[in-house]
Structures are given as C-alpha cells and as structure tokens.
Write an enzyme that holds these catalytic residues in place. Structure first.
Site, PDB file in Angstrom:
ATOM      1  N   THR A   1       5.837   2.335  -7.582  1.00 63.09           N
ATOM      2  CA  THR A   1       6.752   1.310  -7.800  1.00 63.09           C
ATOM      3  C   THR A   1       6.406   0.732  -9.311  1.00 63.09           C
ATOM      4  OG1 THR A   1       5.122  -0.011  -6.590  1.00 63.09           O
ATOM      5  CG2 THR A   1       6.784   0.900  -5.208  1.00 63.09           C
TER       6      THR A   1
ATOM      7  N   LYS B   1       9.057  -1.341 -11.958  1.00 67.30           N
ATOM      8  CA  LYS B   1       8.842  -2.760 -12.628  1.00 67.30           C
ATOM      9  C   LYS B   1       8.994  -2.545 -14.038  1.00 67.30           C
ATOM     10  CE  LYS B   1       5.110  -3.508  -9.184  1.00 67.30           C
ATOM     11  NZ  LYS B   1       3.483  -3.125  -8.879  1.00 67.30           N
TER      12      LYS B   1
ATOM     13  N   HIS C   1       3.065   7.869   2.855  1.00 65.02           N
ATOM     14  CA  HIS C   1       2.798   7.367   1.509  1.00 65.02           C
ATOM     15  C   HIS C   1       2.269   8.428   0.653  1.00 65.02           C
ATOM     16  CE1 HIS C   1       4.030   3.165   1.678  1.00 65.02           C
ATOM     17  NE2 HIS C   1       3.820   3.149   2.970  1.00 65.02           N
TER      18      HIS C   1
ATOM     19  N   LYS D   1      -2.700  10.871 -11.024  1.00 63.38           N
ATOM     20  CA  LYS D   1      -2.099  10.163 -11.906  1.00 63.38           C
ATOM     21  C   LYS D   1      -2.327  10.415 -13.463  1.00 63.38           C
ATOM     22  CE  LYS D   1      -2.021   6.094  -8.626  1.00 63.38           C
ATOM     23  NZ  LYS D   1      -0.567   5.511  -8.515  1.00 63.38           N
TER      24      LYS D   1
ATOM     25  N   LYS E   1      -2.163   1.314 -13.268  1.00 61.00           N
ATOM     26  CA  LYS E   1      -2.247   1.865 -11.883  1.00 61.00           C
ATOM     27  C   LYS E   1      -3.586   2.445 -11.719  1.00 61.00           C
ATOM     28  CE  LYS E   1       1.019   4.990 -13.476  1.00 61.00           C
ATOM     29  NZ  LYS E   1       1.950   5.022 -12.411  1.00 61.00           N
ATOM     30  N   ARG E   2      -3.836   2.436 -10.272  1.00 57.23           N
ATOM     31  CA  ARG E   2      -5.337   2.888  -9.894  1.00 57.23           C
ATOM     32  C   ARG E   2      -5.497   4.059 -10.580  1.00 57.23           C
ATOM     33  NH1 ARG E   2      -7.620   0.120  -5.490  1.00 57.23           N
ATOM     34  NH2 ARG E   2      -9.163   1.818  -5.892  1.00 57.23           N
TER      35      ARG E   2
HETATM   36  C1  LIG Z   1       3.036  -2.141  -8.510  1.00 56.77           C
HETATM   37  C2  LIG Z   1       1.706  -2.087  -8.662  1.00 56.77           C
HETATM   38  C3  LIG Z   1       0.876  -1.128  -8.370  1.00 56.77           C
HETATM   39  C4  LIG Z   1       1.400   0.418  -8.280  1.00 56.77           C
HETATM   40  O1  LIG Z   1       1.663   0.955  -9.406  1.00 56.77           O
HETATM   41  P1  LIG Z   1       1.824   2.606  -9.413  1.00 56.77           P
HETATM   42  O2  LIG Z   1       2.287   2.626 -10.765  1.00 56.77           O
HETATM   43  O3  LIG Z   1       3.218   2.795  -8.763  1.00 56.77           O
HETATM   44  O4  LIG Z   1       0.856   3.245  -8.966  1.00 56.77           O
HETATM   45  C5  LIG Z   1      -0.793  -1.074  -8.441  1.00 56.77           C
HETATM   46  N1  LIG Z   1      -1.308  -2.035  -8.683  1.00 56.77           N
HETATM   47  C6  LIG Z   1      -0.520  -3.362  -9.055  1.00 56.77           C
HETATM   48  C7  LIG Z   1      -1.447  -4.476  -9.041  1.00 56.77           C
HETATM   49  C8  LIG Z   1       0.842  -3.395  -8.956  1.00 56.77           C
HETATM   50  O5  LIG Z   1       1.464  -4.496  -9.269  1.00 56.77           O
END
Ligand SMILES: *Cc1c(COP(=O)(O)O)cnc(C)c1O
Length: 843
Positions: free
Chosen positions: A677, A681, A378, A575, A569-570
C-alpha cells in the site's frame, strides 16, 4: 499560480476547508479556554504546549460527541447490516488533524489558535501515534475504517488496546535498538472506557460431556474492558466506533491465594491476567507461535463475538424468545471480516457459542458461521502462516480444539467425496498437519469456515488460487475473490500534502476527496507547462520541508535539488532493501572510478523497523548505515550521493516523507509482496515508481501505462522458472564485474574496516541462501535506475509522468476497495446520505 477563474473563486468560497466562519472561530476559542481551565486545570501562565494540545484535542472531540451518539442511535433505529472488521492491528497514527478535517473545522481551529497566539502545527506534533500495528496490514485496517465511515456503513473495528504499541526505533552506531512505546503515558483524549460493557473471557479448564452437550468448565476468567474510539467519516456527520479491548483481572483472581492469606501475592498476580493486552507483537510477516500471542488472538475473538451477539439480540426486530428462530437472520445482519488468520479463532468460537451456549444444532451453527465470516489472506510467505501446535490449543482452548477437529472431520469427508482415495490430497488439505509436531493450519481453518476468501491484489489472488490454496480452490472455487487494497485519500493526500491537495482542487474541484476517480480529469493537464510548473513547485516545497526536518531532527544536510529516492517499509529480505544497497554501492564505485563523469545527484533514504528477533533484517539496517558512513564522508563523492537512514519509520513519518519523494522503491521479488500500500501512497503524491511486477505494482502500471512507471526484473513466471531450473547466485556474480566488486566489498569488510567479518553473513545469504533471488534482478535494476536518471534530467518529462501517476491513482482509494467488499462479500451498500449535523433538527 494561474489566475483563478471566477468559477474557481466561487468554489473556494463554498469550500468548507478554506473559509472559517467568525462564529465558529469564537466558539472554538471559548471551548478551548474552557478546557484549559476546567479539563486541564491550568491558567495560561502555567499551561505547557502539551496542555494546549490536550485542550485542542478535547475541543475537537466535543465536535464528535453528538455526531457519535446520533450515528449509533441511527444504526439502532434503522438496524442495517453491521460490518465487523476484526484485526489484531489498527495502525491509526494521529487523530487530531484527521478529525478536524473530517468534521470540517480545520480552518476554524487554525484561525482560533492563531488568534490565541498559539502555533497549531507545534501542538499537532505533540500527539503520540496510535502505533497499534506493524506495517501494511495494520494500516489497511485503519484506512478501511476511514472509508467505511465515509461511505456511511454501519461498521465497527474490533481490536486490542495494547498498552505498548510498535516499539520506537533508535539507530545507535548504525544498529537498531528498540524502546518501549509508552503511548498512553499522558492519557488518550480520543478514547472512552466502557466498563459497563466489560465481558468475561475463559481460558484453560477442560471439557465435560453432559446431557445438555459439551461444557467447558474449570476455566480461568479474564475480563475484557472495552475502550471506544471515534471514527469520523469525511464531512458526512457519521462517527463509527473502533472498539479496543483491554485485559482486566477479575476481582476474585487467585482466590486461592487470598484464602491462604497471601494477600500481597494475590494482588501482584493480577498482572498475569492483564499482560494479555500489554504489548503488540512486533512481527511483520513472521509467525512466532508464542502462548501469549495465542491468548491475545482468542481474547479479541471471544470478546468481540460476545459483543456482536449481544448487539444482534438487542436489535429491534426480535423478542428474546424469538432469538433461537431468528439466529437464521444472523448472517443477514452481521458480516465478520477476518484481517488475515490472526482472528481466525472467531470461527470455532462462534461455533462454540451457537452450539454449546445457544443450543443450535451443529449443522445450523455451521451454516450461520460460514455465511457470516470472510477471510482476507495477506501473504504467501510460508514463515508467516499461522500454524498453532495442537498441544498449546489443547491446554489453553480445549473445547476449541475439539471443535476444530470436528470441522476437519466433516471437511475431509467432503474432500474424500470429491477425490475418493486421494490420500495425498487429504493430507495436504487437512486442517491438522501431522508431520512433526501436530499443528492446526489456521489458513485452512479460515478458508473452510468462511464464505469468501480474498487476496489483496489481482496477482496475489491468482497465486492463491494456483499455488498455496490450489486444492481448496478446486474444491470450492466460488469462495475465491480478489479485493485489491487501497488507501484513504483523506489522510494520504488531503492531510499529508495540503499543497498538492489545494492545487488539485483549484484545477478540478474537491470531488476527488470522496471520488478519487475524478483525478483522471488531471490527465489533460499533464503536458500543460503552467500546471507542470505548479506541480513541481509543490514537490520542491515538500522536499525543502523534509530537508529542514532532517536537519533539525537528525542533523543531516541534504541537497533538495537532488533526486529523492525513497525506500520505506518494514525491513524484510523479501522486500529487498539489499538490492537497493547493491545499487547504492554500485553508484559509489562508479563515482570513485570516474569522479568527473556526469552524475545525477541522489539522496537515497531508507527507513523501516526490523522485527527485534529477525537477525538478517537487523544486519541489513547495519549495512545500510555503514555504507552511508563511507559514502557520505567521502570528499570525492561530495553532493552527488547521500544515504540517509530514516529512523523510527511510522505513520506520522510516512505522512512527512511521502509527499517529498521523487522516486518510490517497490522492488520485492515478484510473487512475494501480496499488494503493498506504500506504493499507492507514493503514486497519489506524484512520485514515480521503480518496481517489479509484484502485488499492486502490476495494477498501478495498468492504470498509468508502462510508459509512466519504471518496471524491471523477473516476472512471477520467470521467478518460478528460475527456481525450477535452480538459482545459482554465482552465475550472476561471476558474469558481472560491477556486481562482483560490490559483493566482494560487503564480504571483505570494505564498509566495516574495524570488523572485516561484520557483513560476511549478508554476503553469504546473497551468494548461497537467497530465497529472493536478489542477484538475478541486479542488472535489470541498475539499468532501470540509469533510465530514471535520464528522465529526471528532463524536468518537464518527469513532471508530466508524475501528473500521469496522480491522475491514474483513483483506483487505489480504499473507498473503492470497501465498496467492492460491501458488494461482493458483505452484501452492504454505501449510504451516501449525510446524517443531520448536531445543530440540525432530526426528521
Ligand atoms: C503504508 C505503510 C506501510 C506499508 O508499506 P508497504 O510499502 O506496503 O510495505 C508500512 N508502514 C507504514 C507506517 C505505512 O504507513
């Protein structure tokens, strides 16, 4: 709305989502009232909204039970190959709405609760998130469970039932504070404890040589108590199981103290054993190397493997005596997928069980282990790779360390055979790292012990082969694969964006819910002004709803006509939330410099949790909030620019934010984000992406065409070249006056006048230590954002692009991902047949 054709009206009538049968509604009302009375022990005079939530959850759960039992019976009878997804994280979020949708009782429940005078949406909000994950890796596991059930695979998730999930984030004076996530406080209506399947797990002790082979003795035992959670497939009557283990002290724990008469101390010390499943480690892409975490990882592997072998032995095909011979069948009946290296102790543990306990030869056991296990990588970030000190393994898992050493011995023989005398290669490929403290490289163990190794987007899988695992690829190229991540369209469109889901279904039918490729059929409407109007109306409604939520929950007012620019995101340096921050400050400076110039109003929303021990990430949160304070309170800025920090970003908040986004920020340094991911979305919900050629962004651009996405910045090759020649942030700082002004403001306390040094360390990172080359991408990012504005001003063009995004997102269904895992790694096919519904007779 367009006038519905008779065809569309027919579809609405047959659509399970739209029509509630009168009998179903009255049955649900009855069951609900029965649960208020008998389960909650309340009457309607004293019942609270939480009681009603639990009554509804139990009512919905009742609809799962027969399907769950029947599915498991069916698996027992058919004995298909089982898939076991081992993960330290399952970021499930809420279950109520998802279960109602997948079982097909949403409209009946809506109607029943309405007739009872209750607000179902209010009750849905009472459910706690199952926050047993940090971010993308944990959410991927949750999406995969949904897809595996929907595809009728005999799949099981195995994880840990953390008593405390990911912490709740509070922003206080601009800083993150962590609060424990006591998510089980009111009970969990979805889980079923299974004390009858409790299993012993050993720790510590030592290894003895006996005539019958090695024996791991004098261990301390902790019990693993399973809790089963139902995973319903989408309207196919399949209910799979997520089994989460909880640590339970054995009755005789600390027998010594009991015998010494210190009864009280002995009882108190039982907590020590039970701490194993107490709390989720809140690190995303960071390895911490704590002893308790190692225990968690082994606890999961040891409990799950005992369970898997028990189920294998209980299968109908073999008598007990035949098992030794039939262990050959194990890889034909069992696939184990390792979600990153976190559960990689499954490899030495399976070897230990087969060799020490079942008495198989090493060679036979190794063949079985490799053919059973597969490993998903990952991340390529060095700070995230698990490297456990040998000293810690020796102390906690002495037999496993021996087994790992032996695996390494045989592995290095193979290396030596292929590259005789190449000492440097032997050193690089060893499972044991000898520089500094001796450590086991768990990724190397996972590659050697698996028959398949995959990255999670094409670009990431390529990087694995050419960079971090290049030596291993040269030794065993046949193992290496790509499996581009995906998301479940049930939660990430049907559930979270019913307005858009209905609009799409009206246009192309409901097949997209299980065949997301069907969204392609929307392409022909991309320029249709009526469809455009409908799509932008849904987006506008979603933005309005988010604006109302922000006002209610945070007391902030946003302009719903502004461009919603969302970065959630985190929080991590790779990032590059800092890059977003540099853009915000640039916009601010431009407004201040020329207040009357034309400006496309923006609301920038940033959200995400920082690992509690990650200093720079926490500072980034503080900077965003401080910049927000200055920008939002400047009368010259007014409605043009607003900065919102979205507190406590989690699955449930993602479901509310993403449908309201105009612009999705996916701006990691090329080569650092394995897939992402979140990006998918947003695309599925009709936002446009501004992003780098990193992770799955690359494939998103391929699917929709470069004309429908805002790609900027360096490519992976350009990043590598720049690093090779030497990145000097000052080159960019000195040559761009706007950038220089922004960095100077961060450095000299413009946003923190009471403490001018507050953000000096962030400026230092950007100018001196930035591994993620932020300033090198600044100019192209700013330019691309100007292009974003220009397109946003042309509403019809923007919506046309948004429709192209939605229509091109079919590839990013986790159903597609899972079908590929099944075909290329597990040798398991989807089963599209529906199981009989509970009221239907069995064949
Ligand atoms: C999908 C999701 C992530 C992953 O987000 P990235 O932008 O791919 O890092 C992190 N936290 C939550 C709550 C999510 O639903």
């Amino acid at each position: 709305m367009a006038t519905p054709t008779s065809d569309q009206e027919k579809r609405k009538q047959i659509s399970v989502r739209h029509i509630a049968e009168v009998e179903d509604v009255s049955a649900i009302k009855k069951t609900f009232n029965r649960h208020v009375h008998y389960t909650l022990v309340k009457d309607r005079n004293v019942a609270t909204p939480r009681d009603y939530y639990f009554a509804l959850a139990h009512t919905v759960r009742d609809h799962l039970v027969s399907r769950w039992i029947r599915t498991q019976q069916y698996y027992y009878e058919k004995d298909p190959k089982r898939v076991y997804y081992l993960s330290l994280e399952f970021y499930m979020g809420r279950s109520l709405t998802n279960t109602m949708i997948n079982v097909g009782i949403q409209s009946a429940c809506d109607e029943a609760l309405y007739q009872l005078g209750l607000d179902i949406e209010e009750l849905e909000e009472i459910e706690e998130d199952a926050g047993l994950g940090n971010g993308g890796l944990g959410r991927l596991a949750a999406c995969f469970l949904d897809s595996m059930a929907t595809l009728g695979m005999a799949a099981y998730g195995y994880g840990i039932r953390y008593e405390y999930g990911i912490f709740a984030q509070k922003i206080i004076n601009g800083e993150q504070q962590e609060e424990p996530d006591d998510w089980l406080r009111f009970g969990n209506p979805w889980e079923k404890a299974r004390p009858e399947y409790m299993l012993p797990i050993n720790f510590f002790g030592h290894v003895e040589d006996t005539p019958q082979g090695k024996k791991w003795v004098n261990t301390q035992v902790v019990f693993a108590l399973p809790y089963d959670n139902p995973i319903p497939g989408y309207q196919n009557n399949v209910v799979n199981t997520l089994r989460l283990w909880s640590a339970k002290s054995p009755v005789e724990f600390n027998l010594k103290f009991f015998n010494d008469g210190d009864y009280i101390q002995a009882v108190l010390d039982r907590n020590l054993a039970e701490n194993i499943s107490k709390v989720l480690y809140p690190n995303d892409n960071i390895f911490e190397g704590k002893e308790l975490r190692l225990k968690q990882e082994y606890f999961l592997c040891a409990a799950s493997l005992q369970d898997i072998i028990r189920r294998f032995k209980a299968a109908k095909f073999g008598s007990r005596e035949a098992i030794r011979k039939t262990f050959d069948l194990f890889p034909k009946k069992v696939a184990i997928q390792l979600n990153d290296t976190h559960p990689s102790l499954a490899i030495p543990e399976l070897m230990r069980l087969l060799v020490d306990v079942e008495g198989l030869s090493w060679e036979k056991a190794w063949e079985i282990t490799v053919n059973t296990c597969a490993y998903t990588n990952h991340t390529v970030l060095p700070e995230a790779l698990e490297r456990w000190p040998c000293s810690m393994l020796e102390y906690i898992l002495p037999r496993h360390l021996q087994i790992i050493y032996h695996i390494n011995l045989l592995h290095l023989k193979e290396v030596e055979k292929k590259w005789p005398g190449d000492m440097d290669r032997l050193r690089r490929m060893s499972l044991v790292e000898e520089d500094g403290e001796k450590r086991i490289n768990m990724a190397h163990l996972s590659i050697v012990g698996s028959h398949a190794v995959n990255g999670v987007a094409q670009i990431h899988s390529d990087i694995i082969k050419t960079e971090i695992f290049r030596d291993f690829y040269e030794l065993m190229p046949e193992k290496f694969q790509n499996k581009t991540n995906g998301i479940t369209p049930r939660r990430w469109l049907l559930l979270c964006n019913p307005g858009l889901a209905d609009l799409i279904s009206d246009k192309i039918g409901e097949d997209w819910i299980v065949h997301l490729d069907q969204l392609q059929n929307l392409k022909k409407f991309a320029k249709d002004p009526i469809f455009q109007k409908e799509v932008s109306k849904v987006k506008q409604e979603n933005k309005l709803r988010l604006a109302q939520l922000l006002e209610k929950d945070y007391g902030v007012r946003v302009n719903p006509a502004s461009l919603f620019d969302i970065h959630v995101k985190r929080i991590h340096e790779y990032k590059r939330q800092l890059l977003n921050c540099l853009h915000i400050i640039t916009l601010y400076n431009r407004i201040k410099k020329n207040p009357t110039a034309k400006f496309t109003p923006r609301t920038v929303m940033i959200g995400g949790k920082a690992a509690p021990g990650y200093y720079a990430a926490k500072k980034i949160i503080k900077l965003i909030n401080y910049v927000g304070n200055v920008v939002n309170n400047d009368p010259i800025v007014g409605d043009k620019l607003k900065i919102i920090y979205l507190e406590n970003y989690r699955v449930t908040l993602a479901e509310k934010i993403i449908p309201a986004a105009d612009l999705s920020e996916q701006i990691s340094t090329a080569g650092t984000e394995a897939s992402g991911t979140g990006n998918m979305k947003f695309m599925l919900n009709g936002s446009l992406t501004i992003g780098t050629l990193d992770g799955a962004n690359v494939e998103m651009a391929e699917e929709m065409g470069n004309e429908n996405i805002f790609i900027f910045g360096m490519t992976v090759d350009e990043v590598e070249n720049l690093k090779r020649k030497g990145y000097n942030a000052y080159d960019y700082y000195n040559s761009n006056p706007e950038l220089k002004q922004v960095i100077d403001q961060i450095q000299n306390g413009f946003f923190s006048p009471k403490n001018p040094d507050e953000f000096r360390d962030l400026a230092d990172i950007l100018l001196k230590y930035d591994r993620f080359l932020t300033l090198a991408d600044y100019e192209s990012y700013i330019k691309k954002q100007e292009e974003v504005n220009a397109v946003y001003e042309k509403q019809s063009k923007w919506t046309e692009m948004a429709i192209h995004n939605i229509a091109s997102s079919g590839k990013f269904s986790s159903d597609r991902t899972i079908i590929e895992y099944g075909k290329d790694i597990w040798d398991v096919q989807p089963n599209y047949e529906k199981l009989p519904a509970p009221h239907e007779s069995r064949q």
